[in-house]
Every structure is written in C-alpha cells, then in structure tokens.
Scaffold this motif. Structure first.
Motif, short mmCIF file in Angstrom:
data_model
loop_
_atom_site.label_atom_id
_atom_site.label_comp_id
_atom_site.label_asym_id
_atom_site.label_seq_id
_atom_site.Cartn_x
_atom_site.Cartn_y
_atom_site.Cartn_z
N THR A 71 0.82 -1.22 0.00
CA THR A 71 0.00 0.00 0.00
C THR A 71 0.85 1.27 0.00
OG1 THR A 71 -0.23 -0.26 2.40
CG2 THR A 71 -2.07 -1.02 1.02
N SER A 72 2.02 1.20 0.62
CA SER A 72 2.93 2.35 0.57
C SER A 72 3.47 2.55 -0.85
CB SER A 72 4.10 2.16 1.54
OG SER A 72 4.99 3.26 1.49
N GLU A 73 3.84 1.47 -1.48
CA GLU A 73 4.33 1.56 -2.86
C GLU A 73 3.22 2.05 -3.80
OE1 GLU A 73 5.69 -2.42 -3.31
OE2 GLU A 73 7.67 -2.02 -2.41
N GLU A 74 1.99 1.61 -3.53
CA GLU A 74 0.85 2.07 -4.35
C GLU A 74 0.61 3.56 -4.14
OE1 GLU A 74 -1.16 -2.33 -3.85
OE2 GLU A 74 -2.13 -0.59 -2.92
N THR A 75 0.78 4.03 -2.92
CA THR A 75 0.65 5.47 -2.64
C THR A 75 1.70 6.26 -3.40
OG1 THR A 75 -0.37 5.14 -0.47
CG2 THR A 75 0.77 7.22 -0.83
N ASP A 76 2.94 5.77 -3.39
CA ASP A 76 4.00 6.43 -4.16
C ASP A 76 3.62 6.52 -5.64
OD1 ASP A 76 5.58 6.69 -1.90
OD2 ASP A 76 6.71 4.84 -2.29
N THR A 77 3.09 5.44 -6.17
CA THR A 77 2.71 5.41 -7.59
C THR A 77 1.59 6.39 -7.88
OG1 THR A 77 3.40 3.10 -7.80
CG2 THR A 77 1.83 3.93 -9.44
N ILE A 78 0.60 6.45 -6.99
CA ILE A 78 -0.53 7.37 -7.18
C ILE A 78 -0.06 8.82 -7.15
CG2 ILE A 78 -2.62 8.26 -6.01
CD1 ILE A 78 -3.18 5.26 -5.26
N ILE A 79 0.85 9.15 -6.25
CA ILE A 79 1.36 10.52 -6.18
C ILE A 79 2.19 10.84 -7.41
CG2 ILE A 79 2.90 12.07 -4.90
CD1 ILE A 79 2.01 10.59 -2.34
N ASP A 80 3.05 9.91 -7.83
CA ASP A 80 3.85 10.14 -9.04
C ASP A 80 2.94 10.33 -10.26
OD1 ASP A 80 6.17 9.94 -7.60
OD2 ASP A 80 6.59 7.86 -8.17
N SER A 81 1.91 9.50 -10.35
CA SER A 81 0.97 9.63 -11.46
C SER A 81 0.26 10.98 -11.43
CB SER A 81 -0.05 8.50 -11.41
OG SER A 81 -1.05 8.66 -12.40
N ALA A 82 -0.12 11.42 -10.22
CA ALA A 82 -0.80 12.71 -10.10
C ALA A 82 0.11 13.86 -10.53
CB ALA A 82 -1.27 12.91 -8.66
N ARG A 83 1.39 13.76 -10.20
CA ARG A 83 2.32 14.81 -10.66
C ARG A 83 2.35 14.86 -12.19
NH1 ARG A 83 5.03 16.29 -5.88
NH2 ARG A 83 5.68 14.52 -4.59
N ALA A 84 2.32 13.71 -12.83
CA ALA A 84 2.33 13.67 -14.29
C ALA A 84 1.05 14.28 -14.86
CB ALA A 84 2.51 12.23 -14.78
N VAL A 85 -0.08 13.98 -14.24
CA VAL A 85 -1.36 14.52 -14.71
C VAL A 85 -1.39 16.04 -14.55
CG1 VAL A 85 -3.85 14.57 -14.30
CG2 VAL A 85 -2.62 12.39 -14.26
N LEU A 86 -1.01 16.53 -13.37
CA LEU A 86 -0.99 17.98 -13.15
C LEU A 86 0.06 18.66 -14.01
CD1 LEU A 86 -2.88 19.59 -11.25
CD2 LEU A 86 -2.82 17.15 -10.74
N ALA A 87 1.15 17.97 -14.33
CA ALA A 87 2.14 18.53 -15.24
C ALA A 87 1.53 18.76 -16.61
CB ALA A 87 3.36 17.61 -15.34
N ASP A 88 0.72 17.81 -17.08
CA ASP A 88 0.02 18.01 -18.36
C ASP A 88 -0.95 19.18 -18.28
OD1 ASP A 88 1.33 16.01 -19.67
OD2 ASP A 88 -0.30 14.55 -19.56
N PHE A 89 -1.60 19.33 -17.14
CA PHE A 89 -2.55 20.43 -16.94
C PHE A 89 -1.87 21.79 -17.05
CE2 PHE A 89 -5.30 22.92 -13.87
CZ PHE A 89 -6.41 22.99 -14.71
N LEU A 90 -0.64 21.87 -16.56
CA LEU A 90 0.08 23.16 -16.54
C LEU A 90 1.10 23.28 -17.66
CD1 LEU A 90 0.75 23.48 -12.69
CD2 LEU A 90 -1.23 24.26 -14.00
N ASN A 91 1.32 22.20 -18.43
CA ASN A 91 2.37 22.11 -19.43
C ASN A 91 3.75 22.28 -18.79
OD1 ASN A 91 3.33 21.59 -21.99
ND2 ASN A 91 3.26 23.71 -22.65
N ALA A 92 3.96 21.48 -17.74
CA ALA A 92 5.21 21.50 -16.99
C ALA A 92 5.81 20.11 -16.98
CB ALA A 92 4.93 21.98 -15.56
N ARG A 93 6.80 19.89 -16.12
CA ARG A 93 7.38 18.58 -15.89
C ARG A 93 6.84 18.01 -14.59
NH1 ARG A 93 13.80 19.76 -16.30
NH2 ARG A 93 13.68 18.26 -14.58
#
Length: 414
Positions: A71-93
């Motif tokens: 569950t900790s590793e899944e949390t890490d993955t969810i946060i990393d995925s969210a950073r990628a999604v928000l990066a697309d939203f802002l056109n960032a990295r």
C-alpha cells in the motif's frame, strides 16, 4: 468501408446536459427550487469521478510513503501519477509539481523560502487587483526581511491593471513580481507573459496566482515562461488541495523550511509533512475529468480542445448575464464587458441593498452566489464598495442558459 469521422465531430465537447450528469450536487433543491450554483469563483462543485478516486485511495491504498510494502508503494505510484497529470494540466514537468494544503499556504511557504535570499534593498511588486493570498505572504517579508513591497495600481473604471504604473514601479531592485492571472473579483485576465518579460528584464522572478484562471483557461507555464505558479483544485471541480509549479532548478536550490530527514530533491523538498494523499488523487481525477469531455490522442490535446470549447460556452453565458443585468436600472456592473479578455465571472451591486442581503434573497430562490470582498479587499475598496462589498456570479462548466435566466428574473423582482 466506413468513412473516418471528421476531426470536429471526433473532438466535440460533451453537451452541458451531459456534463451535468457528473455532478450529484446539481440534484439539490432549496425552498422547492432546483439549486443553481453561481458560486464557482469561490469553489466549484465536485465531479463524481473525483470523489470515487478519493474513495478508491482511502479504501484500498491508504498508507504513508516510501516504505517497502504494497500500500505504501501504491501510494508512491498514485502521487507520481498525479504529478504527471498535473504537469500536463500546466504544461510543466512532473518534477516541477508541488502539492500542499491550498494556494495560500503554499504561497506563504514559497515566500519564506525566497525571502531567505532577500535583503533590505530588494523589492517585490504586487498589484491592487490581486486576491490577498498573493499580497499578504509578500508583505510578511517586509517585517521578516526588511524588503520593500510596491503596489501596482488598478484602473477602477475598467478593472484592469495600470501597465504604465507597472513600468514606473519596476526597477533594478525588483526581485519578484507577484501577479494574478485573473481577478477572482472582476474576472479580468492579465497579460502574464508581459509581466514575465518585465520581471526577467531586471533579472527578477515572477510568481503567478492562477487560482481563478485555472477553471476557465488552460494554463501554459512554458508559454508564459513563468518561474512559479499556484492554483487550487477545488476551483476546477476537485478537492480542497493546492498545487505549486516551480522551475525544477529553482525548487532544487531554494532554502525551503523542511525537516532534515525529509527528501531533499525537488519537488518533494518543497512539501512539508505527510501530504493529503486522497486529495492528490482527487486533483488528478479532476484534470482527467476535464480531459474526458472531448476525445483526442493525448491528455494535453484533450484539455486544449475541452478548454477552447468551454471558453466559447462561457463567453455566451457571460454575454447573456451581462446584457441582462445591464438592463436592470438598479443593478451596477463592474469590470470589463463581454468581448474583452476575461472570465465568465461578474461582480455587481444592487442600489440600497447590501451584498449579503442580495445573496440571501437569491438563495431563497435556489440561486447560490457569493458576496463581500472575496479576499480581494483592495479591489472592493478601490471601487468604493467597502464595507458592504459586491455580489458575484460565476459561470462554470455545468451552468445553463436557463439558470442565467432564472438569476436575471430574480434580480428584476422588486
């Protein structure tokens, strides 16, 4: 052989009625009236998929980060995925996306980090048009670091920034320009790229408050070339959580207040304590919801198409509301009229009726909108409307023409 669908058909935005099906809150009634939410500038309703994503996280993945169990590793993955999604939203990295409690908290945190490198001869420019969350954090540095904060004037007649005054205030001691992308009180959209060029021309940095802008126009930090930007997911159909963009090199070099054992690489070094993991999952789901309103090959392209078409709908609703209000003698409008670069948010007053009473009377008819100063106190003062403030009606992706008619009909009543 079937003919290929035309691009316009393939990328057609879902109808307003289709979009409304995503929002359970729209089924609410008050005094036997269906509720129409014109309070979006203070916080939009939340899409069903957002809550489902938060439930999914809490029920099945809830854990703290960076430990060696599922569950900790899944949390890490969810946060990393969210950073990628928000990066697309802002056109960032992805490694330029920081999460926090809200825009205000993140801005105070960033201000303290930046302020550790400022001295008594340094200056920051803020504007009269801004929400005080983009004023107070920088004013704090006057006390803590002895810097000088200069304020760029707004033009009360139009609700625009005075760019001549902006140029006069800028000088070789300017370390930072703090500007709103759009006014949460009046809907004015500012020329962020112009402000960025001004900041960089004196080797300064720029911070952009995009909280009110984010629901209405697609942000592009790369095009703006800004150094920092903050927004809040609860303004674009998500949960109460803030997002900070910072150039990766800056996030990695700033002296953020942090615990010694905490990660020291960007962007996590800018995040204090255990984060709102379910809120992070919900913020990503809000962006995915917006991208799902059209079809297209990539998330960024879907967002571009969705925002372009939502903008067109918003302009039509703005014109309907503005034109209707302008025909009511006792109603007074503030800011730029339709046809200008602005959001579908309208501030108004009613003769001899305090804004809180306007809001209460409309609420009795199932019409929910906000009143007061919206934390844009200087705007209200410059318009001569303190202490009663303004009434504010904002259109969102779920607003209908019929709801606008209901609001106009209510305001026509004595």
């Amino acid at each position: 052989m079937l003919a290929a669908p035309c691009l316009d058909s393939f990328r057609r935005l879902k109808s307003t009625e289709e979009i409304r099906q995503y929002f359970p809150a729209l089924a609410r009634t008050h005094n036997n009236y269906p509720v129409a939410y014109f309070d979006g500038p203070g916080g939009t309703q939340v899409a069903r998929e957002v809550v489902e994503a938060m439930d999914e996280y809490l029920f099945h993945h809830n854990a703290n980060t960076h430990w060696a169990y599922p569950t900790s590793e899944e949390t890490d993955t969810i946060i990393d995925s969210a950073r990628a999604v928000l990066a697309d939203f802002l056109n960032a990295r992805p490694d330029e996306i920081v999460f926090g409690a809200n825009m205000t908290t993140l801005t105070f945190h960033l201000a303290r980090a930046l302020g550790r490198g400022y001295g008594r001869n340094d200056e920051i420019l803020v504007t009269e048009l801004d929400h005080h969350a983009n004023i107070a954090p920088w004013r704090t540095l006057e006390k803590e670091r002895g810097i000088k904060v200069r304020t760029v004037k707004m033009i009360p007649e139009t609700g625009e920034l005075d760019w001549d005054d902006f140029s006069r205030q800028l000088n070789e001691r300017t370390r930072l320009i703090a500007i709103g992308a759009a006014s949460n009180a009046l809907g004015t959209i500012n020329d962020v790229r112009r402000a960025t060029e001004m900041a960089h021309s004196v080797a300064g940095k720029i911070f952009v408050d995009a909280v009110h802008y984010a629901p209405h126009e697609l942000i592009d930090v790369s095009d703006w070339n800004c150094d920092f930007l903050a927004c809040s997911a609860y303004k674009f159909y998500g949960p109460h959580i803030g997002i900070l963009y910072g150039r990766h090199d800056l996030l990695g070099s700033l002296d953020f207040p942090k615990l010694i054992p905490a990660p020291d690489s960007a962007p996590e070094r800018a995040e204090t304590g255990t984060q709102n993991h379910e809120g992070i999952a919900g913020a990503a789901a809000a962006v995915e919801f917006l991208g799902s309103l059209v079809q297209g090959p990539t998330r960024r392209e879907r967002l571009q198409d969705a925002f372009r078409q939502l903008h067109e709908r918003g302009e039509a609703l703005l014109a309907q509301l503005w034109n209707g209000l302008s025909e009511i003698d006792r109603v007074h409008l503030y800011g730029l009229p339709p046809g200008n670069v602005r959001t579908p948010t309208i501030a108004f007053t009613v003769d001899n009726v305090p804004s809180i009473d306007v809001a209460k009377r409309l609420a009795d008819r199932g019409l929910f909108l906000s009143h007061g100063n919206f934390y844009a106190m200087t705007v209200v003062e410059r318009l001569g409307q303190a202490p009663d403030g303004l009434a504010r009606a904002g259109c969102a992706c779920y607003t209908t023409s019929e709801e606008v008619d209901r609001l106009l009909d209510a305001l026509r009543q004595p």
